[in-house]
Design a protein around this motif. Sequence first.
Motif, PDB file in Angstrom:
ATOM      1  N   LYS A  69      36.720  43.203  38.106  1.00  0.00           N
ATOM      2  CA  LYS A  69      36.506  41.703  37.825  1.00  0.00           C
ATOM      3  C   LYS A  69      36.551  40.857  39.050  1.00  0.00           C
ATOM      4  CE  LYS A  69      37.687  41.830  33.103  1.00  0.00           C
ATOM      5  NZ  LYS A  69      38.567  42.835  32.750  1.00  0.00           N
ATOM      6  N   VAL A  70      35.583  40.318  39.623  1.00  0.00           N
ATOM      7  CA  VAL A  70      35.658  39.401  40.787  1.00  0.00           C
ATOM      8  C   VAL A  70      35.695  38.024  40.571  1.00  0.00           C
ATOM      9  CG1 VAL A  70      34.410  38.857  42.934  1.00  0.00           C
ATOM     10  CG2 VAL A  70      34.117  41.392  41.937  1.00  0.00           C
ATOM     11  N   ASP A  71      36.574  37.259  41.134  1.00  0.00           N
ATOM     12  CA  ASP A  71      37.123  35.970  41.082  1.00  0.00           C
ATOM     13  C   ASP A  71      36.680  35.248  42.276  1.00  0.00           C
ATOM     14  OD1 ASP A  71      37.616  33.216  40.857  1.00  0.00           O
ATOM     15  OD2 ASP A  71      39.362  33.704  39.523  1.00  0.00           O
ATOM     16  N   LYS A  72      35.261  34.977  42.831  1.00  0.00           N
ATOM     17  CA  LYS A  72      34.972  34.192  44.026  1.00  0.00           C
ATOM     18  C   LYS A  72      35.655  32.747  44.249  1.00  0.00           C
ATOM     19  CE  LYS A  72      30.650  36.724  44.186  1.00  0.00           C
ATOM     20  NZ  LYS A  72      29.122  36.639  43.936  1.00  0.00           N
ATOM     21  N   GLU A  73      36.198  32.235  43.636  1.00  0.00           N
ATOM     22  CA  GLU A  73      36.775  31.065  43.688  1.00  0.00           C
ATOM     23  C   GLU A  73      38.164  31.112  44.238  1.00  0.00           C
ATOM     24  OE1 GLU A  73      38.561  27.400  41.198  1.00  0.00           O
ATOM     25  OE2 GLU A  73      36.505  27.757  40.610  1.00  0.00           O
ATOM     26  N   LYS A  74      38.702  32.282  43.542  1.00  0.00           N
ATOM     27  CA  LYS A  74      40.186  32.587  44.108  1.00  0.00           C
ATOM     28  C   LYS A  74      40.214  33.661  45.049  1.00  0.00           C
ATOM     29  CE  LYS A  74      42.766  31.248  40.063  1.00  0.00           C
ATOM     30  NZ  LYS A  74      43.646  31.446  38.893  1.00  0.00           N
ATOM     31  N   GLN A  75      38.984  34.037  45.478  1.00  0.00           N
ATOM     32  CA  GLN A  75      38.597  35.077  46.349  1.00  0.00           C
ATOM     33  C   GLN A  75      39.591  36.463  45.836  1.00  0.00           C
ATOM     34  OE1 GLN A  75      38.913  32.897  50.043  1.00  0.00           O
ATOM     35  NE2 GLN A  75      36.832  33.553  50.238  1.00  0.00           N
ATOM     36  N   SER A  76      39.634  36.892  44.884  1.00  0.00           N
ATOM     37  CA  SER A  76      40.444  37.937  44.380  1.00  0.00           C
ATOM     38  C   SER A  76      39.671  39.057  43.591  1.00  0.00           C
ATOM     39  CB  SER A  76      41.773  37.484  43.382  1.00  0.00           C
ATOM     40  OG  SER A  76      41.142  36.864  42.165  1.00  0.00           O
ATOM     41  N   VAL A  77      40.036  40.413  43.327  1.00  0.00           N
ATOM     42  CA  VAL A  77      39.380  41.250  42.601  1.00  0.00           C
ATOM     43  C   VAL A  77      40.346  42.022  41.874  1.00  0.00           C
ATOM     44  CG1 VAL A  77      37.956  43.231  42.846  1.00  0.00           C
ATOM     45  CG2 VAL A  77      37.655  41.646  44.477  1.00  0.00           C
ATOM     46  N   SER A  78      40.258  42.256  40.432  1.00  0.00           N
ATOM     47  CA  SER A  78      40.920  43.021  39.493  1.00  0.00           C
ATOM     48  C   SER A  78      40.237  44.052  39.217  1.00  0.00           C
ATOM     49  CB  SER A  78      41.319  42.051  38.585  1.00  0.00           C
ATOM     50  OG  SER A  78      42.358  41.012  38.964  1.00  0.00           O
ATOM     51  N   ALA A  79      40.952  44.979  38.965  1.00  0.00           N
ATOM     52  CA  ALA A  79      40.443  46.517  38.356  1.00  0.00           C
ATOM     53  C   ALA A  79      41.358  47.182  37.635  1.00  0.00           C
ATOM     54  CB  ALA A  79      40.007  47.560  39.768  1.00  0.00           C
ATOM     55  N   SER A  80      40.741  47.887  36.695  1.00  0.00           N
ATOM     56  CA  SER A  80      41.422  48.781  35.969  1.00  0.00           C
ATOM     57  C   SER A  80      40.617  50.225  35.366  1.00  0.00           C
ATOM     58  CB  SER A  80      42.058  48.082  34.561  1.00  0.00           C
ATOM     59  OG  SER A  80      41.273  47.809  33.812  1.00  0.00           O
ATOM     60  N   ILE A  81      41.346  50.982  35.168  1.00  0.00           N
ATOM     61  CA  ILE A  81      40.496  52.053  34.596  1.00  0.00           C
ATOM     62  C   ILE A  81      40.973  52.192  33.052  1.00  0.00           C
ATOM     63  CG2 ILE A  81      40.148  54.700  34.561  1.00  0.00           C
ATOM     64  CD1 ILE A  81      40.611  54.055  37.756  1.00  0.00           C
ATOM     65  N   TYR A  82      39.766  52.205  32.109  1.00  0.00           N
ATOM     66  CA  TYR A  82      40.323  52.027  30.612  1.00  0.00           C
ATOM     67  C   TYR A  82      41.512  51.464  30.346  1.00  0.00           C
ATOM     68  CZ  TYR A  82      36.899  56.026  31.439  1.00  0.00           C
ATOM     69  OH  TYR A  82      35.716  56.862  31.954  1.00  0.00           O
ATOM     70  N   GLY A  83      41.672  50.258  30.794  1.00  0.00           N
ATOM     71  CA  GLY A  83      42.879  49.414  30.347  1.00  0.00           C
ATOM     72  C   GLY A  83      43.862  49.829  31.036  1.00  0.00           C
ATOM     73  N   LEU A  84      44.073  50.926  31.690  1.00  0.00           N
ATOM     74  CA  LEU A  84      45.303  51.373  32.341  1.00  0.00           C
ATOM     75  C   LEU A  84      45.478  50.889  34.010  1.00  0.00           C
ATOM     76  CD1 LEU A  84      45.485  55.077  30.741  1.00  0.00           C
ATOM     77  CD2 LEU A  84      46.728  53.080  30.197  1.00  0.00           C
ATOM     78  N   GLY A  85      46.416  51.030  34.335  1.00  0.00           N
ATOM     79  CA  GLY A  85      46.848  50.833  35.892  1.00  0.00           C
ATOM     80  C   GLY A  85      45.953  49.499  36.461  1.00  0.00           C
ATOM     81  N   GLU A  86      46.271  48.449  35.845  1.00  0.00           N
ATOM     82  CA  GLU A  86      45.622  47.381  36.324  1.00  0.00           C
ATOM     83  C   GLU A  86      46.104  46.859  37.867  1.00  0.00           C
ATOM     84  OE1 GLU A  86      44.299  42.750  35.549  1.00  0.00           O
ATOM     85  OE2 GLU A  86      44.501  44.034  33.758  1.00  0.00           O
ATOM     86  N   SER A  87      45.049  46.583  38.630  1.00  0.00           N
ATOM     87  CA  SER A  87      45.618  46.380  40.021  1.00  0.00           C
ATOM     88  C   SER A  87      44.647  44.981  40.735  1.00  0.00           C
ATOM     89  CB  SER A  87      45.261  47.538  41.039  1.00  0.00           C
ATOM     90  OG  SER A  87      46.109  48.735  40.722  1.00  0.00           O
ATOM     91  N   LYS A  88      45.291  44.229  41.308  1.00  0.00           N
ATOM     92  CA  LYS A  88      44.729  43.013  42.096  1.00  0.00           C
ATOM     93  C   LYS A  88      44.812  43.096  43.413  1.00  0.00           C
ATOM     94  CE  LYS A  88      44.624  38.099  41.178  1.00  0.00           C
ATOM     95  NZ  LYS A  88      44.945  36.923  40.463  1.00  0.00           N
ATOM     96  N   ALA A  89      43.675  42.793  44.176  1.00  0.00           N
ATOM     97  CA  ALA A  89      43.646  42.331  45.513  1.00  0.00           C
ATOM     98  C   ALA A  89      43.229  40.999  45.961  1.00  0.00           C
ATOM     99  CB  ALA A  89      42.665  43.198  46.274  1.00  0.00           C
ATOM    100  N   ILE A  90      43.872  40.371  46.889  1.00  0.00           N
ATOM    101  CA  ILE A  90      43.398  38.978  47.125  1.00  0.00           C
ATOM    102  C   ILE A  90      42.940  38.915  48.466  1.00  0.00           C
ATOM    103  CG2 ILE A  90      45.040  38.042  45.383  1.00  0.00           C
ATOM    104  CD1 ILE A  90      46.940  37.386  47.601  1.00  0.00           C
ATOM    105  N   PHE A  91      42.229  37.997  48.848  1.00  0.00           N
ATOM    106  CA  PHE A  91      41.814  37.765  50.041  1.00  0.00           C
ATOM    107  C   PHE A  91      42.750  36.612  50.892  1.00  0.00           C
ATOM    108  CE2 PHE A  91      39.128  35.171  53.152  1.00  0.00           C
ATOM    109  CZ  PHE A  91      39.058  36.107  54.330  1.00  0.00           C
ATOM    110  N   ARG A  92      43.046  36.726  51.913  1.00  0.00           N
ATOM    111  CA  ARG A  92      43.660  35.653  52.705  1.00  0.00           C
ATOM    112  C   ARG A  92      43.035  35.458  54.219  1.00  0.00           C
ATOM    113  NH1 ARG A  92      49.376  37.637  53.024  1.00  0.00           N
ATOM    114  NH2 ARG A  92      48.487  39.670  53.467  1.00  0.00           N
TER     115      ARG A  92
END
Length: 190
Positions: A69-92
């Motif tokens: 899932k990409v949030d262009k407004e907040k410049q962040s990306v979230s990812a998970s695999i089959y609902g497990l291990g959700e991770s988020k990266a942010i741009f600064r």
Amino acid sequence: MTNTRKFLYVVLAIAVGGLAYGLNYAVRYAHIGSSYDAKTVCSCMFVSGRDFESIKAEELYAVPFADIKVDKEKQSVSASIYGLGESKAIFRKGLGCTLVNEITEEELRSQPSYTLPADTVSGQLISEDPKAEGVDKMELDKVINDIFSEKNPKEILRTRAVIVLHKGKLIAEICSEHQAGNTPFRLVDD
């Protein structure tokens, strides 16, 4: 207790242990894979300015089944695999992309940014520059061309760019045909 019953308990214990081990492995793998995808998409999209389809086609071959899932407004990306291990990266700005991991997103965003110096890499082949004294320019060009050639379709290199330093000076920078000379790159260990 009969021998049959003991045997069934041992088999059940092994099955439960194997299931627990497999679930633990799956959760760890999911976290590693989703972290890779979140950071890769964030860096490619918000640092290099690439579109999601090209990132998906060229970068996400290691973990292609993550939900991203990409949030262009907040410049962040979230990812998970089959609902497990959700991770988020942010741009600064000035710092690139960072996984939100041991500190909160708010703490990361409040850190001061960094401005690149004006004399960053130019995006041009400069091996003809006088700084390249003592360098066999034909051999350098041959090596660079070899680095970009995909000789084995089973072992794709995916080279994006090469920079060459000689005696502490930048003497060459070459980008692949899909990259502009001024495209910031996602570094593997950034």
